[in-house]
Design an enzyme around this catalytic site. Structure first.
Site, PDB file in Angstrom:
ATOM      1  N   LYS A 118       0.860  -1.196   0.000  1.00 18.38           N
ATOM      2  CA  LYS A 118       0.000   0.000   0.000  1.00 18.38           C
ATOM      3  C   LYS A 118       0.881   1.225   0.000  1.00 18.38           C
ATOM      4  O   LYS A 118       1.948   1.224   0.627  1.00 18.38           O
ATOM      5  CB  LYS A 118      -0.921   0.013   1.230  1.00 18.38           C
ATOM      6  N   GLU A 120       0.680   5.784  -0.113  1.00 24.48           N
ATOM      7  CA  GLU A 120      -0.180   6.961   0.065  1.00 24.48           C
ATOM      8  C   GLU A 120      -0.034   7.911  -1.111  1.00 24.48           C
ATOM      9  O   GLU A 120       1.085   8.151  -1.584  1.00 24.48           O
ATOM     10  CB  GLU A 120       0.196   7.683   1.371  1.00 24.48           C
ATOM     11  N   GLU A 187      -9.299   7.622   3.874  1.00 25.87           N
ATOM     12  CA  GLU A 187      -9.147   7.902   5.308  1.00 25.87           C
ATOM     13  C   GLU A 187      -9.669   9.291   5.653  1.00 25.87           C
ATOM     14  O   GLU A 187      -9.310  10.290   5.002  1.00 25.87           O
ATOM     15  CB  GLU A 187      -7.673   7.780   5.739  1.00 25.87           C
TER      16      GLU A 187
END
Ligand code: KIV
Length: 293
Positions: A118, A120, A187
């Site tokens: 993952k 960002e 998020e």
């Protein structure tokens, strides 16, 4: 010759195929024993770089090194055998260029045996997502509040509170999905924006502080267990493990001080007939003090 896999873990395409279906369940996990428990319930386990804050006492995820992610990644893979394990790329290991991202992500995949990484970022990471996916590395993207950018954002702040911020965030989601991300973490996004993104992109959205309308949900395990001392508003505490640990350690300390622990059931006895053969107890003598010069 046919090759048989020993185990059949969920893989990135299995998660991608869950778009619009039964909600995807995910938790962070950083070590083998909790991974084994979470593996019974979750579709994927994220070895999140939040481990820097949750386990190692850093104030943000920025200082987390790649080697630490690899060490915890290995533990989670060893502890689980059904869920997809996704390992976070920590700050500074992928932003500089797609080839550097590939080198570090390939190291993570090879050394942990995880099924995906993952990273960002939306628009700014789309080229890197494409580069990794084209070279065999499944990528989960993470947009909205991206904790590794805390120093630019000026804190851990909810994103998309005003409608004029929406377009850029929607574009982030669209671009990483088009670049081949198999899922996108949203998020700390306002619920209506998270719902719009979920309807707009063809891959699952995984909400954390976003909306029940996302295709799946993730929480930091220590937060939802009630172990973290402070948690964001979006965390529901499903357990009170911190209080249980406090009680257990307090009881242990009391029993040690009262000499009621260890009890006979926790100590080893001699073989039969050996008791008479014991040498007489030696008296402890105080060591004479060495004279100071
Ligand atoms: O590091 C982490 O735990 C994460 C989750 C908050 C999604 O990225």
């Amino acid at each position: 010759m046919s090759i048989h896999f020993k185990r059949r873990r969920l893989m990135a395409p299995d998660i991608a195929a869950r778009k619009g279906g039964e909600p995807i369940v995910a938790l962070t996990s950083y070590h083998a024993h909790t991974a084994a428990i979470a593996d019974n319930h979750c579709d994927f386990l994220l070895v999140g770089d939040s481990l820097g804050m949750v386990m190692h006492g850093y104030e943000s995820t920025v200082p987390v090194p790649l080697d630490l992610m690899i060490m915890h990644g290995r533990a989670v893979v060893r502890g689980s055998n059904k869920a997809l394990v996704v390992v976070d790329m920590p700050f500074g290991t992928y932003e500089e260029s797609p080839p550097i991202a590939f080198r570090n992500a390939a190291r993570v995949m090879k050394e942990t045996d995880c099924g995906a990484v993952k990273l960002e970022g939306g628009r700014r990471m789309a080229e890197t997502v494409r580069y990794l996916v084209d070279r065999g590395i499944p990528v989960m993207a993470h947009i909205g509040l991206t904790p590794q950018s805390v120093n630019v954002l000026g804190g851990f702040k909810t994103q998309g509170r005003t409608v004029d911020q929406w377009h850029a965030i929607e574009e982030d989601a669209r671009l990483v999905a088009e670049a081949g991300a198999f899922a996108v973490v949203l998020e700390a996004l306002t619920a209506p924006l998270a719902e719009r993104i979920t309807k707009a992109i063809p891959v699952p959205t995984i909400g954390i502080g976003a909306s029940p309308g996302c295709d799946g949900q993730i929480l930091v395990m220590e937060d939802m267990l009630g172990l973290s001392p402070s948690v964001p508003k979006f965390v529901k505490k499903f357990g009170a493990i911190g209080a249980a640990i406090d009680r257990a350690i307090g009881a242990y300390a009391d029993e040690v001080r009262a000499r009621t622990f260890p009890g006979p059931e926790h100590t080893y006895s001699l073989k039969t007939d050996e008791a008479e053969r014991q040498p007489s107890p030696q008296r402890a003598t105080k060591k004479p003090k060495t004279p100071s010069t």
